[in-house]
Structures are given as structure tokens and as C-alpha cells.
Design a protein around this motif. Structure first.
Motif, short mmCIF file in Angstrom:
data_model
loop_
_atom_site.label_atom_id
_atom_site.label_comp_id
_atom_site.label_asym_id
_atom_site.label_seq_id
_atom_site.Cartn_x
_atom_site.Cartn_y
_atom_site.Cartn_z
N MET A 1 0.85 -1.17 0.00
CA MET A 1 0.00 0.00 0.00
C MET A 1 0.90 1.23 0.00
O MET A 1 1.76 1.36 0.85
CB MET A 1 -0.91 -0.03 1.23
N GLN A 2 0.67 2.11 -0.94
CA GLN A 2 1.56 3.25 -1.11
C GLN A 2 1.12 4.50 -0.37
O GLN A 2 1.92 5.39 -0.13
CB GLN A 2 1.73 3.56 -2.60
N ASN A 3 -0.15 4.59 0.00
CA ASN A 3 -0.65 5.76 0.70
C ASN A 3 -0.40 5.60 2.20
O ASN A 3 -1.01 4.73 2.84
CB ASN A 3 -2.15 5.92 0.41
N PRO A 4 0.49 6.43 2.79
CA PRO A 4 0.82 6.26 4.21
C PRO A 4 -0.39 6.42 5.13
O PRO A 4 -0.48 5.71 6.14
CB PRO A 4 1.84 7.37 4.47
N ALA A 5 -1.31 7.31 4.83
CA ALA A 5 -2.49 7.50 5.68
C ALA A 5 -3.37 6.26 5.66
O ALA A 5 -3.87 5.82 6.71
CB ALA A 5 -3.27 8.73 5.23
N GLN A 6 -3.56 5.67 4.48
CA GLN A 6 -4.37 4.46 4.37
C GLN A 6 -3.69 3.29 5.07
O GLN A 6 -4.36 2.47 5.70
CB GLN A 6 -4.64 4.13 2.91
N LEU A 7 -2.38 3.22 4.96
CA LEU A 7 -1.64 2.15 5.63
C LEU A 7 -1.79 2.27 7.14
O LEU A 7 -1.97 1.26 7.83
CB LEU A 7 -0.16 2.19 5.24
N GLU A 8 -1.75 3.48 7.66
CA GLU A 8 -1.91 3.68 9.10
C GLU A 8 -3.30 3.25 9.56
O GLU A 8 -3.45 2.60 10.60
CB GLU A 8 -1.65 5.14 9.46
#
Length: 97
Positions: free
Chosen positions: A1-8
Motif C-alpha cells: 500500500m503506497q498511501n501512508p495515511a491508508q496504511l496507518e
């Protein structure tokens, strides 16, 4: 997953359901977050869940209650903090209305 906010957010969801499992005497083993992220990273980039596909097709009958709703209800019954799951569940439920 490349989106850090979504990964969090994903990590928070994994942590919440892992805490629920432990509170329910369900033993998932060690490093649950790492294991789940490893599985997800092995999937094709365009892979989606059946719940996601149901929402894409505007299906009113879907798995929201049996998946997300279950986690929220069980977490609340055990007085666990499941804020991320609850936020996601309510947002998806409101989308159906």
C-alpha cells in the motif's frame, strides 16, 4: 500500500481486531500485523474485497453487518476501544442510506 495515511488506518484496524480476538480468547499467534500486511502485499494491486465489490455494485444486501458490524458490536460488548472500526462501519452504513 503506497498511501501512508491508508496504511496507518489499515494497521489500526488490524490492531483493533487483534485486541478483540485476544479479549475473546482467540489466539492468532505472534506478529499479526506483520502477517496480515505480508498477505495483503502479495495480492495483485487491483484486488478488492467482496464487500468493496458489493458497494461498487450498490448492493443493499452485503456483508457490512456480518463483518464490520460484528467487530463493532463485539468490541463494544467487551468495552474495547475500536474507534477506527466504528468510524469505518458508520461511514459505510451511512453510504447505504
Amino acid at each position: 500500500m503506497q498511501n501512508p495515511a491508508q496504511l496507518e488506518i489499515l494497521k489500526e484496524l488490524i490492531q483493533e481486531v487483534t485486541h478483540l480476538a485476544h479479549a475473546s480468547n482467540i489466539h492468532l499467534g505472534e506478529n499479526q500485523e506483520e502477517r496480515v500486511l505480508g498477505i495483503l502485499s502479495s495480492l495483485p494491486a487491483n484486488a478488492t474485497s467482496s464487500l468493496h465489490r458489493d458497494f461498487q455494485k450498490n448492493k443493499v444486501k452485503n456483508e457490512l453487518e456480518s463483518l464490520c458490524g460484528f467487530v463493532v458490536r463485539q468490541g463494544n460488548a467487551k468495552n474495547l476501544s475500536i474507534n477506527t472500526f466504528e468510524h469505518m462501519y458508520l461511514a459505510l452504513k451511512n453510504k447505504l442510506l
